[in-house]
Design a protein around this motif. Structure first.
Motif: not given
Length: 640
Positions: A195-213
């Motif tokens: 799940a994407e976190p609320r923190t903008p900086e972390l959300r960007t990283v998680v979204r990129a990794m989810n996209t890669m997966v």
């Protein structure tokens, strides 16, 4: 140093700085306030004493009496009366130190109290000067008590701040832990999204990794679809979707030779009458629809059991391969097929009221494919020549396994441990022994006959004894590696994986086995896991911590979607022998094997071919990137 520790060190450092600053500032303010109060006290009492002395006689005795009265109150360090000539008439001093304040505190913090002075008058003339200095011990006591209270309060606030900071950091750390878990899962060939976190900086990283997966999953799904298509192209009839002749012959060979195959079965051949004439009379499109309808009826029948298979052998010839208990069951099945052909006429799919005939034979494990096919073909010829009886049967002279009381026999065998393991070598492609493949054998408690697994396993399945037999096989495998430190593979059924009792007993067994457990290769039939992907994933997660390897046997045997290999913690695949049969002469299966090897190798999964029969098949597997093989060719190599 971890980010979590760095944050804690930063918070602690800032908290200490704030604490020290606040504590020091508070002490300084309190000290200044107390010094001001002491000066006020000295001035007020000096004025009061001077006023009293001005109204009294100016003799020394009266002066001493008034000074002593004030000094004896205990609040003053010095009270002094000096006459107009500068002579000290009375001087009372006290050097008592604070009795409830540590000396280090007194020396560390100096309270400077200023003295208060007032004039003593005699009428309109000045008689002298009074000097009063308030005692600092009470100020020290007050300052010390205040410092202790402040320290206790700030410590409590510090603890609460630490607790809140811990809760905050845990909340902040949760998405970071999820990111770490996702990264570790990717390195372990498991592709999960978080799940994407609320923190903008972390959300960007998680979204990129989810996209890669998701892209990796999409890539693997495309590869799996390609493998399915290759398998279909190589092993299915293009018009009907049934198995083609090559794939069917491979499966027939497996049923006759595999140790786990049923002890007997039936081969049914179906021939449609005058297909060329039907094509002329009704047209190609309707003739094709008729063939597809025949295939659909046969597919409905073979779907009843996982090991049954139907095929289109050529234009007008179809076949059904099934396990059966006796000739009566085979006859019933043949009549059912013939009845379905009659229904197609009644539904208008053909203009022939007798659209086909059937010939079948019952075979036994160990016969050759040629013998069985010849017998079935002879029965089909009989059915064709006798249109009034379109079902014919030719039998061999083999004996049928008697219908023993299998429940009593199996339970007795389990109680008396009357089982053995038959071992077959599995080699790497460069002829290094990978492991030994085990097959369970039952030693008859009475006559000592050794019964193959294919004979008693169907009865064990009906009686719900499969988990117990799997546990017996595990114990025998561990006993074997006690004396022979060689890797050994054991089959585990889907029924056992679903059983919580079996899983608990297996975990206890592996825990007690210690390092021996690392020599175990546990393999599950592909058909059994199709609807148990989650159960297999959980099973793999529980078992791999003991060092066991997890694999799938008969991979690709059943048409349908390829299991999502990236969702399972697999170590190896055993590709079904039906794709290996005559591989050097089957370009379609070669493309299929190469695709399976490619996707498995990309996931770090070992690929092993089953039922390799010839040296040319072995050489073809090596060229296609397969890592190892088993079967008659491997057995011959071990005997050389």
């Amino acid at each position: 140093m971890s980010l979590y520790r760095q944050l804690w060190i930063g918070v602690i450092a800032v908290t200490l700085l704030v604490f020290i600053g606040s504590f020091g500032l508070n002490l300084y303010s309190a000290k200044s306030y107390l010094e001001q109060q002491l000066y006020t006290q000295s001035m007020d009492n000096a004025a009061a004493l001077a006023l009293s002395m001005s109204q009294q006689n100016k003799d020394d005795a009266t002066a001493e009496l008034l000074v002593s009265a004030l000094f004896d109150s205990g609040h003053f360090q010095q009270v002094r009366y000096t006459n107009i000539h500068g002579k000290v008439v009375v001087d009372r001093q006290s050097q008592n130190l604070p009795d409830q304040v540590p000396d280090w505190f007194v020396h560390a913090i100096t309270i400077r109290a200023e003295s208060g002075t007032a004039l003593v008058n005699d009428g309109w003339k000045q008689a002298g000067t009074v000097t009063v200095l308030a005692h600092t011990r009470f100020a020290y006591q007050s300052l010390w008590n205040g410092a202790l209270s402040l320290l206790a309060w700030m410590s409590l606030v510090g603890l609460m701040t630490g607790l809140l900071a811990s809760l905050f950091f845990n909340w902040l750390k949760r998405p970071i832990d999820q990111m770490i878990g996702q990264a570790r899962a990717i390195t372990a060939r498991r592709f999960i999204t978080v799940a994407e976190p609320r923190t903008p900086e972390l959300r960007t990283v998680v979204r990129a990794m989810n996209t890669m997966v998701e892209r990796v999953k999409s890539m693997f799904n495309e590869q799996a679809a390609r493998i399915d298509q290759l398998r279909s192209d190589a092993n299915r009839d293009a018009l009907t979707g049934l198995s083609n002749r090559s794939h069917f012959m491979g499966r027939l060979l497996q049923m006759l030779t595999e140790d786990e195959a049923a002890p007997q079965g039936m081969l049914l051949l179906v021939r449609l009458h005058d297909l060329a004439g039907l094509n002329r009379r009704m047209g190609r499109e309707k003739a094709d629809f008729f063939l597809q309808s025949v295939a659909a009826e046969l597919a409905d029948i073979d779907a009843r059991e996982p090991e049954w298979i139907s095929a289109r052998l050529n234009g007008a010839d179809f076949a059904l391969l099934a396990s059966c208990a006796d000739t009566d069951q085979a006859e019933k099945l043949a009549r059912e097929v013939l009845g379905k052909l009659g229904e197609l006429y009644r539904h208008g799919h053909t203009d022939d009221p007798s659209p086909g005939c059937c010939g079948y034979t019952v075979f036994h494990h160990g016969e050759t494919p040629g013998t069985v096919l010849a017998r079935a073909d002879g029965a089909l010829v009989q059915a064709e020549t006798t249109r009034e009886e379109p079902v014919a049967n030719l039998q061999n002279n083999g004996s049928v396994q008697p219908n023993n009381d299998w429940q009593a026999l199996l339970r007795r065998a389990i109680a008396e441990n009357s089982f053995e393991l038959a071992l077959f070598p599995v080699y790497s492609i460069d002829w290094k022994l990978l492991h030994l493949e085990s097959a369970l054998r039952l030693r008859h408690p009475e006559n000592g006959e050794l019964i193959a697994a294919g004979i008693f396993l169907p009865y064990a399945l009906r009686l719900g004894l499969i988990p117990e037999l799997d546990l017996v096989a595990m114990k025998l495998a561990l006993a074997y590696v006690d004396h022979h430190p060689q890797a050994i593979a054991v089959n585990i059924s889907a029924d056992s994986i679903r059983s919580e009792t079996f899983r608990n007993q297996l975990i206890a067994l592996l825990s007690a086995a210690g390092s021996r457990a690392t020599l175990l290769w546990l393999e599950i039939n592909e058909f059994g896991l199709r609807d148990e992907m989650a159960a297999l994933a959980n099973f793999a997660a529980q078992i791999t911590r003991f060092g066991c390897k997890i694999g799938i046997e008969h991979f690709g045997r059943h048409f349908g979607s390829i299991p999502q290999l990236y969702e399972l913690r697999l170590d190896y695949l055993k590709i079904d022998g039906s794709f290996i049969h005559d591989l050097d002469n089957q370009p379609g299966n070669q493309h299929l094997i190469r695709a399976i090897a490619g996707i498995a190798t990309g996931l770090g999964i070992l690929t092993i071919a089953e039922q390799v029969r010839t040296a040319t098949e072995w050489q073809a597997l090596e060229a296609l990137g397969i890592h190892g093989g088993t079967g008659p060719e491997a057995t011959r190599h071990s005997q050389d």
